[in-house]
Design a protein around this motif. Structure first.
Motif, short mmCIF file in Angstrom:
data_model
loop_
_atom_site.label_atom_id
_atom_site.label_comp_id
_atom_site.label_asym_id
_atom_site.label_seq_id
_atom_site.Cartn_x
_atom_site.Cartn_y
_atom_site.Cartn_z
N LEU A 35 -57.90 -1.01 -36.51
CA LEU A 35 -59.32 -0.72 -36.73
C LEU A 35 -59.51 0.59 -37.48
O LEU A 35 -60.38 0.70 -38.34
N GLN A 36 -58.69 1.58 -37.17
CA GLN A 36 -58.77 2.85 -37.89
C GLN A 36 -58.49 2.65 -39.37
O GLN A 36 -59.16 3.23 -40.24
N SER A 37 -57.50 1.82 -39.68
CA SER A 37 -57.18 1.55 -41.09
C SER A 37 -58.30 0.79 -41.77
O SER A 37 -58.62 1.04 -42.94
N LEU A 38 -58.92 -0.14 -41.04
CA LEU A 38 -60.05 -0.88 -41.61
C LEU A 38 -61.22 0.05 -41.88
O LEU A 38 -61.85 0.00 -42.94
N GLN A 39 -61.50 0.92 -40.92
CA GLN A 39 -62.61 1.86 -41.07
C GLN A 39 -62.36 2.83 -42.23
O GLN A 39 -63.29 3.20 -42.95
N ALA A 40 -61.10 3.22 -42.42
CA ALA A 40 -60.76 4.16 -43.50
C ALA A 40 -60.72 3.48 -44.86
O ALA A 40 -60.58 4.15 -45.88
N GLY A 41 -60.85 2.14 -44.88
CA GLY A 41 -60.85 1.42 -46.15
C GLY A 41 -59.47 1.16 -46.71
O GLY A 41 -59.33 0.87 -47.90
N GLU A 42 -58.44 1.26 -45.87
CA GLU A 42 -57.09 0.98 -46.36
C GLU A 42 -56.98 -0.45 -46.87
O GLU A 42 -56.29 -0.73 -47.85
N TRP A 43 -57.64 -1.38 -46.18
CA TRP A 43 -57.70 -2.77 -46.62
C TRP A 43 -59.17 -3.14 -46.74
O TRP A 43 -59.93 -3.06 -45.78
N LYS A 44 -59.58 -3.54 -47.92
CA LYS A 44 -60.99 -3.82 -48.20
C LYS A 44 -61.37 -5.23 -47.72
O LYS A 44 -60.51 -6.10 -47.57
N PRO A 45 -62.68 -5.46 -47.51
CA PRO A 45 -63.13 -6.81 -47.15
C PRO A 45 -62.65 -7.84 -48.17
O PRO A 45 -62.75 -7.63 -49.38
N GLY A 46 -62.09 -8.92 -47.66
CA GLY A 46 -61.56 -9.98 -48.52
C GLY A 46 -60.10 -9.81 -48.86
O GLY A 46 -59.47 -10.75 -49.34
N GLU A 47 -59.53 -8.61 -48.64
CA GLU A 47 -58.13 -8.37 -48.96
C GLU A 47 -57.23 -8.76 -47.79
O GLU A 47 -57.64 -8.77 -46.63
N ALA A 48 -55.98 -9.07 -48.12
CA ALA A 48 -54.99 -9.38 -47.09
C ALA A 48 -54.51 -8.10 -46.43
O ALA A 48 -54.35 -7.07 -47.09
N ILE A 49 -54.28 -8.16 -45.12
CA ILE A 49 -53.65 -7.05 -44.43
C ILE A 49 -52.14 -7.32 -44.41
O ILE A 49 -51.71 -8.44 -44.69
N PRO A 50 -51.31 -6.33 -44.12
CA PRO A 50 -49.87 -6.57 -44.07
C PRO A 50 -49.52 -7.66 -43.05
O PRO A 50 -50.28 -7.93 -42.11
N SER A 51 -48.37 -8.26 -43.23
CA SER A 51 -47.91 -9.31 -42.32
C SER A 51 -47.65 -8.74 -40.93
O SER A 51 -47.51 -7.52 -40.76
N GLU A 52 -47.53 -9.64 -39.95
CA GLU A 52 -47.22 -9.20 -38.60
C GLU A 52 -45.89 -8.46 -38.56
O GLU A 52 -45.74 -7.46 -37.84
N MET A 53 -44.92 -8.92 -39.34
CA MET A 53 -43.62 -8.26 -39.38
C MET A 53 -43.75 -6.84 -39.93
O MET A 53 -43.16 -5.89 -39.40
N GLU A 54 -44.53 -6.68 -41.00
CA GLU A 54 -44.71 -5.35 -41.60
C GLU A 54 -45.44 -4.41 -40.65
O GLU A 54 -45.10 -3.24 -40.53
N LEU A 55 -46.45 -4.94 -39.98
CA LEU A 55 -47.20 -4.10 -39.04
C LEU A 55 -46.34 -3.73 -37.84
O LEU A 55 -46.42 -2.60 -37.33
N ALA A 56 -45.52 -4.67 -37.39
CA ALA A 56 -44.63 -4.37 -36.27
C ALA A 56 -43.67 -3.24 -36.64
O ALA A 56 -43.40 -2.34 -35.82
N ALA A 57 -43.13 -3.27 -37.86
CA ALA A 57 -42.23 -2.22 -38.31
C ALA A 57 -42.98 -0.89 -38.45
O ALA A 57 -42.47 0.18 -38.09
N ARG A 58 -44.19 -0.96 -38.96
CA ARG A 58 -44.99 0.25 -39.16
C ARG A 58 -45.30 0.95 -37.83
O ARG A 58 -45.22 2.18 -37.73
#
Length: 260
Positions: A35-58
């Motif tokens: 949610l913090q990344s969404l609020q900061a605009g890291e991923w814009k509306p309509g854009e894909a977020i990183p995969s579950e694997m990428e987020l797990a590593a992050r």
């Protein structure tokens, strides 16, 4: 002396701190970070977020933890899963959600048959927030807000008279021309031009009678029954971003809400 027990992997000391209580499940903490990344605009509306694997590593957690966090975000309409494509940030531009905050329906036919609203912008100006507006938007009295008044007409019939207020710091440069010429929901304009996505809203509804100025703008006789709808809309992490007060005519339309 027995050696201290180590916590399970998902609760390791290296897990991210998000300012939540110690007993908060880890997937809720990961949800908060997303949610913090969404609020900061890291991923814009309509854009894909990183995969579950990428987020797990992050975040250094298991994919199952990430999946559970995304499940909740999807249930809250903050992200949408697309089979074989990934997970995307929800947007008001999507056909099935574009008018999900507008519950006014025509008595005859449906919204698709009625077509989009025609907007008449009566006022759009930068003003200082009154104590009431500041309190609703969590601002200080006197802070800059954008104040807009408009009439929405369906099928050529003026149907909604709206006043709304937006934090000036988040909507610098918003103009009457932008509001009048934008095609599609106004919340899509807010997403694309100002990076603000409304994710939920609270409404208060009461019955009122049209006064003389309101009746003139809605082409109704004075005293005609109207629905008064006050909506407070929020972006991510429950940050209020819009106070909207609308007067809806009831002779051609009704308010519909699906309960489940």
């Amino acid at each position: 002396m027995a050696a201290p027990q180590m916590p399970p992997p998902d609760y390791a000391a290296s897990a991210p701190e998000v300012g939540t209580p110690a007993f908060s499940p880890l997937y809720q903490q990961i949800k908060g970070l997303i949610l913090q990344s969404l609020q900061a605009g890291e991923w814009k509306p309509g854009e894909a977020i990183p995969s579950e694997m990428e987020l797990a590593a992050r975040f250094r957690v298991s994919q199952g933890t990430v999946r559970k966090a995304i499940d909740e975000l999807a249930a809250e309409n903050l992200v949408v899963r697309r089979q074989g494509k990934g997970t995307f940030v929800s947007t008001h531009a999507e056909q099935h959600v574009r008018y999900r905050f507008l519950k006014l329906m025509p008595d005859a036919g449906d919204r698709e048959e009625e077509g989009p609203a025609t907007r008449s912008i009566l006022d759009c100006k930068r003003v200082r927030a009154s104590a009431e507006i500041a309190r609703a938007l969590q601002l200080r009295t006197g802070d800059a807000v954008i104040q807009v008044r408009r009439v929405l007409a369906f099928g050529g019939v003026p149907t909604i008279l709206e006043d709304f207020w937006l934090p000036g710091a988040n909507f610098k440069g918003l103009s009457a021309d932008q509001l009048a010429t934008h095609v599609g929901p106004t919340y899509v304009l807010f997403e694309h031009e100002f990076g603000v996505r409304m994710v939920r809203a609270e409404e208060k509804i009461r019955a009122v009678a049209a006064d003389a100025p309101q009746a003139a703008l809605l082409a109704l006789p004075q005293g005609a029954p109207l629905l008064s709808v006050e909506r407070l809309s929020y972006t991510y992490n429950d940050v209020p971003m819009e106070l909207r007060r609308g007067l809806y005519r009831t002779d051609t339309h009704h308010y519909r809400n699906d309960l489940s």
